[in-house]
Motif scaffolding. Structure first.
Motif, PDB file in Angstrom:
ATOM      1  N   GLN A 144      57.275 -46.697  47.009  1.00  0.00           N
ATOM      2  CA  GLN A 144      58.668 -47.116  47.218  1.00  0.00           C
ATOM      3  C   GLN A 144      58.995 -48.229  46.227  1.00  0.00           C
ATOM      4  OE1 GLN A 144      60.301 -45.166  49.170  1.00  0.00           O
ATOM      5  NE2 GLN A 144      58.563 -44.232  50.214  1.00  0.00           N
ATOM      6  N   MET A 145      59.241 -47.868  44.978  1.00  0.00           N
ATOM      7  CA  MET A 145      59.365 -48.842  43.898  1.00  0.00           C
ATOM      8  C   MET A 145      60.809 -49.289  43.693  1.00  0.00           C
ATOM      9  SD  MET A 145      56.965 -46.938  41.078  1.00  0.00           S
ATOM     10  CE  MET A 145      55.396 -46.197  41.535  1.00  0.00           C
ATOM     11  N   ASP A 146      60.973 -50.566  43.327  1.00  0.00           N
ATOM     12  CA  ASP A 146      62.278 -51.008  42.853  1.00  0.00           C
ATOM     13  C   ASP A 146      62.443 -50.544  41.405  1.00  0.00           C
ATOM     14  OD1 ASP A 146      60.806 -52.798  41.236  1.00  0.00           O
ATOM     15  OD2 ASP A 146      61.116 -54.470  42.603  1.00  0.00           O
ATOM     16  N   ASP A 147      63.629 -50.751  40.841  1.00  0.00           N
ATOM     17  CA  ASP A 147      63.905 -50.236  39.501  1.00  0.00           C
ATOM     18  C   ASP A 147      62.947 -50.786  38.456  1.00  0.00           C
ATOM     19  OD1 ASP A 147      65.975 -48.903  40.669  1.00  0.00           O
ATOM     20  OD2 ASP A 147      67.581 -50.028  39.686  1.00  0.00           O
ATOM     21  N   GLU A 148      62.650 -52.075  38.534  1.00  0.00           N
ATOM     22  CA  GLU A 148      61.785 -52.706  37.536  1.00  0.00           C
ATOM     23  C   GLU A 148      60.375 -52.128  37.579  1.00  0.00           C
ATOM     24  OE1 GLU A 148      60.241 -57.185  36.221  1.00  0.00           O
ATOM     25  OE2 GLU A 148      61.648 -56.935  37.879  1.00  0.00           O
ATOM     26  N   THR A 149      59.828 -51.979  38.784  1.00  0.00           N
ATOM     27  CA  THR A 149      58.485 -51.425  38.930  1.00  0.00           C
ATOM     28  C   THR A 149      58.454 -49.969  38.507  1.00  0.00           C
ATOM     29  OG1 THR A 149      58.082 -52.919  40.785  1.00  0.00           O
ATOM     30  CG2 THR A 149      56.570 -51.068  40.531  1.00  0.00           C
ATOM     31  N   LEU A 150      59.478 -49.214  38.892  1.00  0.00           N
ATOM     32  CA  LEU A 150      59.549 -47.804  38.522  1.00  0.00           C
ATOM     33  C   LEU A 150      59.645 -47.649  37.010  1.00  0.00           C
ATOM     34  CD1 LEU A 150      59.739 -44.851  39.353  1.00  0.00           C
ATOM     35  CD2 LEU A 150      62.204 -45.171  39.694  1.00  0.00           C
ATOM     36  N   SER A 151      60.454 -48.493  36.365  1.00  0.00           N
ATOM     37  CA  SER A 151      60.595 -48.440  34.911  1.00  0.00           C
ATOM     38  C   SER A 151      59.264 -48.732  34.228  1.00  0.00           C
ATOM     39  CB  SER A 151      61.655 -49.449  34.458  1.00  0.00           C
ATOM     40  OG  SER A 151      61.820 -49.415  33.065  1.00  0.00           O
ATOM     41  N   ALA A 152      58.532 -49.739  34.718  1.00  0.00           N
ATOM     42  CA  ALA A 152      57.233 -50.079  34.135  1.00  0.00           C
ATOM     43  C   ALA A 152      56.232 -48.950  34.353  1.00  0.00           C
ATOM     44  CB  ALA A 152      56.713 -51.372  34.756  1.00  0.00           C
ATOM     45  N   THR A 153      56.277 -48.321  35.516  1.00  0.00           N
ATOM     46  CA  THR A 153      55.376 -47.206  35.812  1.00  0.00           C
ATOM     47  C   THR A 153      55.651 -46.033  34.885  1.00  0.00           C
ATOM     48  OG1 THR A 153      55.252 -47.873  38.138  1.00  0.00           O
ATOM     49  CG2 THR A 153      54.604 -45.620  37.616  1.00  0.00           C
ATOM     50  N   MET A 154      56.925 -45.732  34.661  1.00  0.00           N
ATOM     51  CA  MET A 154      57.271 -44.626  33.771  1.00  0.00           C
ATOM     52  C   MET A 154      56.886 -44.936  32.330  1.00  0.00           C
ATOM     53  SD  MET A 154      60.813 -43.029  35.275  1.00  0.00           S
ATOM     54  CE  MET A 154      61.794 -44.461  34.878  1.00  0.00           C
ATOM     55  N   LEU A 155      56.995 -46.186  31.941  1.00  0.00           N
ATOM     56  CA  LEU A 155      56.601 -46.579  30.590  1.00  0.00           C
ATOM     57  C   LEU A 155      55.112 -46.345  30.388  1.00  0.00           C
ATOM     58  CD1 LEU A 155      57.551 -47.849  27.916  1.00  0.00           C
ATOM     59  CD2 LEU A 155      57.004 -50.086  28.881  1.00  0.00           C
ATOM     60  N   ARG A 156      54.297 -46.719  31.384  1.00  0.00           N
ATOM     61  CA  ARG A 156      52.850 -46.492  31.304  1.00  0.00           C
ATOM     62  C   ARG A 156      52.520 -45.005  31.289  1.00  0.00           C
ATOM     63  NH1 ARG A 156      52.826 -50.837  35.011  1.00  0.00           N
ATOM     64  NH2 ARG A 156      52.562 -49.382  36.761  1.00  0.00           N
TER      65      ARG A 156
END
Length: 293
Positions: A32-44
């Motif tokens: 259940q990620m916020d936008d910042e965490t989700l963005s970092a996860t997608m970047l990785r």
């Protein structure tokens, strides 16, 4: 001395239970990620090309992830189960062959991720209307739409295909809960519906718990609407699924009287989580639907 030993054993048992509970719940909290965490996860995950956006549905603002805006390709839409979020589909969104053949859209269902986390929407029809609103807005005029729903996301996907048959061209119902009373209910579900206990649950699990309690009535409400589905449909289910029983797949096949093409595949020796145990099979049928529509 005996009393002290009993207390020690009880304390150890409690610590073991808490440790196990944290171990089992942690993935549902993490997804259940916020936008910042989700963005970092997608970047990785080398998914920096994905767009994170928000769209007003009929009664709820929903978050979505999208890759590709090529009007010549169909739109492949992923709908997650419970408790989960659009991040559940990142492994599929990474697949180069799917990205080559389709635009990809993953939507947080109401109550999860960025779509009102912890605020459950127990009406499947209302969820379907909200999700369909996002799909309709994100697709190009005339663009074909393929809908892949997993578990409770399969329930919502079936309802979308019932209520908006003109919108859906291909449908993959994977490990989907579709038949009333044909799923496992955890013993703690009903007690946790009480406020005194539900506040202890992570937000995503609280949404899932409220959905679960309403599920049977929602599926009964859908029982006479299956004839509206006119999309090419694939039913995929594990033979050893102990959470959503295999009878759900047979029920849906009997109900899908107007699907122009219907494929029913029971996967031997597989349980509920086909995304991890049979990803090649999922991709095979997604490509089949892409090619067919």
């Amino acid at each position: 001395m005996l009393l002290k030993m009993k207390r020690l054993y009880l304390l150890l048992a409690f610590l073991v239970f808490v440790t196990y509970a944290i171990y089992r719940l942690e993935p549902y909290v993490r997804i259940q990620m916020d936008d910042e965490t989700l963005s970092a996860t997608m970047l990785r995950a080398n998914l920096d090309v994905a767009e994170i956006g928000y769209m007003e549905g009929t009664t709820r603002r929903l978050r979505y992830l999208q890759i590709g805006q090529d009007s010549s390709k169909p739109l492949l839409v992923f709908i997650h189960g419970a408790p989960s979020s659009s991040a559940w589909w990142l492994s599929m969104m990474r697949d180069s062959s799917l990205r080559h053949d389709a635009n990809i859209l993953a939507i947080d269902r109401p109550g999860y991720g960025g779509s009102g986390l912890g605020k459950p929407m127990t009406s499947v029809q209302e969820q379907a209307a909200n999700v369909a609103s996002v799909i309709r807005t994100r697709r190009y005029p005339g663009q074909k739409v393929i809908l892949h729903g997993s578990s409770y996301g399969g329930t919502v996907s079936a309802r979308i295909a019932m209520d908006f048959p003109e919108l859906i061209d291909g449908l993959l119902l994977q490990s989907a809960s579709l038949a009333p009373s044909q799923e496992y209910t955890y013993w703690i579900t009903n007690p946790n519906s009480l406020w005194a206990l539900s506040w202890l649950l992570p937000s995503g699990l609280n949404s899932a718990n409220h959905e679960k309690l309403a599920h049977e009535a929602e599926l009964v409400d859908m029982a006479d609407e299956w004839y509206h589905i006119n999309a090419t449909t694939v039913i995929l289910h594990g033979t050893d699924d102990w959470l959503i029983y295999p009878r759900n797949a047979y029920y849906a096949c009997d109900k899908l009287v107007n699907a122009p093409i219907l494929i029913h595949h029971m996967v031997p020796d597989k349980q509920h989580d086909l995304l991890y145990t049979a990803p090649k099979l999922l991709k095979h049928y997604l490509h089949f639907l892409i090619d067919t529509v």
